[in-house]
Scaffold this active site. Structure first.
Site, short mmCIF file in Angstrom:
data_model
loop_
_atom_site.label_atom_id
_atom_site.label_comp_id
_atom_site.label_asym_id
_atom_site.label_seq_id
_atom_site.Cartn_x
_atom_site.Cartn_y
_atom_site.Cartn_z
N ASP A 84 4.77 37.25 20.70
CA ASP A 84 5.56 37.21 21.92
C ASP A 84 6.52 38.39 22.03
O ASP A 84 7.04 38.67 23.10
CB ASP A 84 6.43 35.94 21.93
CG ASP A 84 5.68 34.74 22.48
OD1 ASP A 84 4.79 34.93 23.31
OD2 ASP A 84 6.03 33.61 22.07
C1 GLC Z 1 11.44 34.66 20.88
C2 GLC Z 1 10.92 34.44 19.49
C3 GLC Z 1 9.45 34.21 19.46
C4 GLC Z 1 9.10 33.17 20.50
C5 GLC Z 1 9.61 33.62 21.86
C6 GLC Z 1 9.20 32.62 22.90
O1 GLC Z 1 11.00 35.87 21.35
O2 GLC Z 1 11.19 35.53 18.65
O3 GLC Z 1 9.08 33.78 18.19
O4 GLC Z 1 7.74 33.01 20.53
O5 GLC Z 1 10.99 33.73 21.80
O6 GLC Z 1 10.20 32.29 23.76
C1 GLC Z 2 6.53 31.42 18.36
C2 GLC Z 2 5.78 30.97 19.58
C3 GLC Z 2 4.33 31.38 19.51
C4 GLC Z 2 4.20 32.83 19.17
C5 GLC Z 2 4.97 33.19 17.92
C6 GLC Z 2 4.95 34.66 17.63
O1 GLC Z 2 6.14 30.66 17.27
O2 GLC Z 2 5.88 29.58 19.77
O3 GLC Z 2 3.69 31.12 20.72
O4 GLC Z 2 2.84 33.13 19.03
O5 GLC Z 2 6.31 32.78 18.08
O6 GLC Z 2 5.71 35.39 18.52
#
Ligand code: GLC
Ligand code: GLC
Length: 662
Positions: free
Chosen positions: A333
């Site tokens: 993300d």
């Molecule tokens: C933040 C986190 C990431 C998560 C994302 C979703 O960026 O670092 O892990 O998936 O939020 O909202």
């Molecule tokens: C968080 C989110 C997931 C994402 C991950 C890496 O765990 O829930 O959707 O893939 O972060 O950013």
């Protein structure tokens, strides 16, 4: 002895309850009927439920006004009612309604008394409290032993559930994790996804599209019917162009655009999860279930149509290297290659404009390989050779692009940014190697024939594998890169910026299994396994039985410290890696495959596995001390060629004996 109970009621409308005090502090209502305290806010207008907080023993007093119970100038650690030693029988009007009973107990030495507090949501037929229903409920739990019977029934439900997969093997931690804790956690992640909970507090977050599809992989063997419904719910939040709502709200099942969209990996996970569901259950009828697209009112295409739409989206959205466009981000993300954000107050998850962007993702390419091959195999199973061939052609085309454009010399590149520069390459000054593209390219079958898979995994081992697990990227970013986005907003060693982002670790475990490396596979499983942290709990600082999303990496100020336990894709993948990779008990369309990749040191192990209504008792012997390769297999004493155990008769117990040794 005077005993006081205490609960705080929330005012049902969660967001208002947390923010809109000018209204909520004037709506609170309660009703008291002896031992039954009812929280009735909203009942006399539109709400069809109230909350009961009752006691099976007659109280001598009660309180429902928080200010009275706590005291205006006190805190909960010195609440006014217990300090005074008596209840004030307060009735809440507005403010924060609570429930508290006063019980006066007199116990002789050695004497016992049993009673229970009951907290329940009561559905209400009309605008006034159905006191008889509340009474009946309390009377039920007042029966001697009733509470214990209820707990026993709950325990029994879990036992039956978890009995569907049990292992006996030489590693105590593996046994404890698989048999109890990991399976409990996958139910938690399946239930809550990434909605209202400890770390994802409030109601802004929901059921993640990619998250729930992956969570399902870990528990489809436990709750197949619920998994079926989940797949259909998820598909219903896909749009007709193939993109998806990144999350949906669990109660309304409506997509939530506020947390961002355009994550170009999302839809491919639906292919992976649907295939996993069919392999587990044998129920291909789900493919014909009508399920519409979120942007086309009344549409009733079937689930298979969604899978094809997902594949088609990726094929239609490729960049100049032939790799999939990343969109807002992919599985990571925080790899926001199109944000270029300069406003400290905007969310990376929604900032920027991906329209026309050319940034590409090698991770999505690898995931596409995996998904396309899964769908091709499904078509083989459905006896649709033309569709199978079409998918395999798409696979070959993507594989060629990966091998031609995404190989960096000793590992797979992570991406090409919006300017076309490589991300995760030896030419970068920081962020030279990422784990995700190694995992997915290899799991997708890249590098299998030219030695690159092994080379990429050796690079992971050399550059990313640390004491607490495999870190996501090295070297961690030390400064903010607007062209890379949120990943570079985290201090080095945390979260996606070089933390041990646990979710990725079981992928590497599965890669080691593909390469036949049993010792490395188990080591990689144990590296992030919470049960191994008992002796280092002051550093780990998280539950030693629930996987955490992240363990701070060596670049962090607090290496080894875990955060965000429970709701993480790690749970499902760890279970898959252990049960299907290491132990090798893998559902397949035609039956249960047994294809272990264990440490050569193991003499044997035993797995009980419920599969399509049959209980398989699988004993695996390892007299030659190898990692894998089935030498001989018998099913109820009859020899079977290969490693596929054919489906047994529903309701039966089937005994499988396996001897390893190639
Ligand atoms: C933040 C986190 C990431 C998560 C994302 C979703 O960026 O670092 O892990 O998936 O939020 O909202
Ligand atoms: C968080 C989110 C997931 C994402 C991950 C890496 O765990 O829930 O959707 O893939 O972060 O950013």
């Amino acid at each position: 002895m005077t005993l006081f109970s205490y609960v705080e009621f929330c005012l049902y409308e969660a967001l208002d309850d947390m923010t809109n005090f000018q209204r909520t502090y004037s709506i609170g209502e309660v009703e008291i009927d002896g031992a039954a305290i009812y929280h009735t806010t909203g009942l006399r207008e539109r709400r069809d439920h109230c909350t009961l907080f009752g006691c099976t023993r007659e109280p001598t007093g009660f309180d429902t006004n928080r200010d009275v119970f706590v005291g205006v100038h006190n805190g909960l650690q010195e609440a006014a009612v217990p300090l005074a030693g008596r209840a004030f029988n307060s009735v809440a009007h507005g403010w924060n309604p609570v429930g508290s009973h006063q019980l006066d107990l007199r116990l002789e030495p050695g004497e016992e008394e049993t009673f229970a507090f009951v907290l329940a949501l009561l559905e209400q037929p009309g605008p006034t409290v159905d006191r008889a229903a509340g009474h009946a409920l309390l009377a039920r739990y007042a029966e001697p032993g009733a509470v214990w019977t209820a707990f026993d029934a709950l325990r029994e439900r879990w036992r039956v559930l978890l009995d569907g997969l049990q292992v006996d093997c030489p590693d105590t931690l593996v046994r404890r994790m698989l048999n109890t804790w990991n399976q409990s956690q996958v139910i938690a992640t399946f239930n809550l996804s990434r909605s209202a909970s400890l770390w994802e507090s409030g109601i802004g977050r929901g059921m993640g599209f990619r998250d729930s599809n992956q969570d399902l992989l870990g528990c489809v063997h436990l709750v197949p019917e619920r998994a079926r419904q989940r797949l259909l719910d998820l598909a219903a939040t896909q749009l007709s162009d193939g993109t998806c709502f990144h999350q949906y709200q669990p109660l309304t099942k409506k997509g939530n655009a506020e947390i961002g969209g355009g994550f170009n990996d999302d839809q491919l996970w639906l292919v992976v999860s649907t295939c996993a569901y069919i392999k587990e259950t044998g129920d291909a009828s789900i493919l014909a279930e009508p399920v519409g697209y979120a942007d086309v009112p009344g549409s009733r295409d079937d689930l298979l149509h969604h899978l094809e739409t997902s594949i088609a989206f990726t094929l239609a959205n490729r960049g100049k290297h032939g790799l999939p466009l990343i969109g807002h981000a992919d599985w990571n993300d925080c790899l926001n290659l199109n944000c270029f954000s300069t406003d400290p107050d905007e969310s990376f998850q929604t900032a920027g404009d991906v329209e026309g962007s050319r940034a590409e993702s090698a991770m999505i390419a690898g995931l596409f390989l995996y998904a396309a091959r899964e769908l091709a195999r499904l078509y083989t199973h459905l006896d649709r050779p033309e569709d199978e061939a079409r998918l395999l052609a798409a696979y070959d085309e993507m594989l060629a692009a990966v091998e031609a454009e995404a190989w960096d010399g000793a590992w797979y590149l992570r991406a090409f940014d919006a300017a076309g520069s490589p991300v995760g390459s030896h030419v970068c000054d920081e962020g030279r190697i990422f784990v995700e593209s190694q995992a997915w390219c290899v799991l997708g079958g890249a590098g299998a024939e030219n030695g690159r898979a092994r080379r990429a995994l050796e690079s992971v081992q050399e550059l990313l594998a640390k004491e607490d697990g495999v870190v996501l990227v090295q070297p961690a970013y030390t400064r903010y890169h607007p062209e890379l986005g949120e990943i570079t907003s985290y201090p080095p060693g945390y979260k996606e910026n070089g933390g041990v982002f646990c979710h990725t670790n079981p992928w590497i475990t599965l890669c080691w299994c593909l390469l036949g490396e049993g010792d490395r596979a188990l080591d990689s499983y144990l590296a992030i396994c919470p049960a191994t942290r008992e002796s280092r709990i002051e550093t780990y600082r998280s539950e030693p039985y629930a996987f955490a999303q992240m363990i701070a990496g060596p670049d962090a100020a607090t290496p080894g410290e875990a955060k965000n336990s429970w709701l993480t894709g790690t749970a499902a993948w760890a279970l898959v890696a252990l049960s299907q990779g290491i132990l090798g008990i893998r559902p397949d369309y035609g039956g249960l495959r047994v294809d272990p990749c264990i440490p050569p040191g193991w003499d044997s192990f035993h797995v009980t596995r419920r599969f399509r209504g049959v209980v398989y008792e699988i004993g695996v012997r390892n007299p030659r001390h190898v990692s894998g390769g089935v030498h001989g297999l018998t099913v109820d004493g009859r020899e079977v060629f290969g490693n596929l155990v054919p489906a047994g008769a529903v309701g039966s117990v089937v005994h499988v004996d396996v001897e390893l040794g190639g």
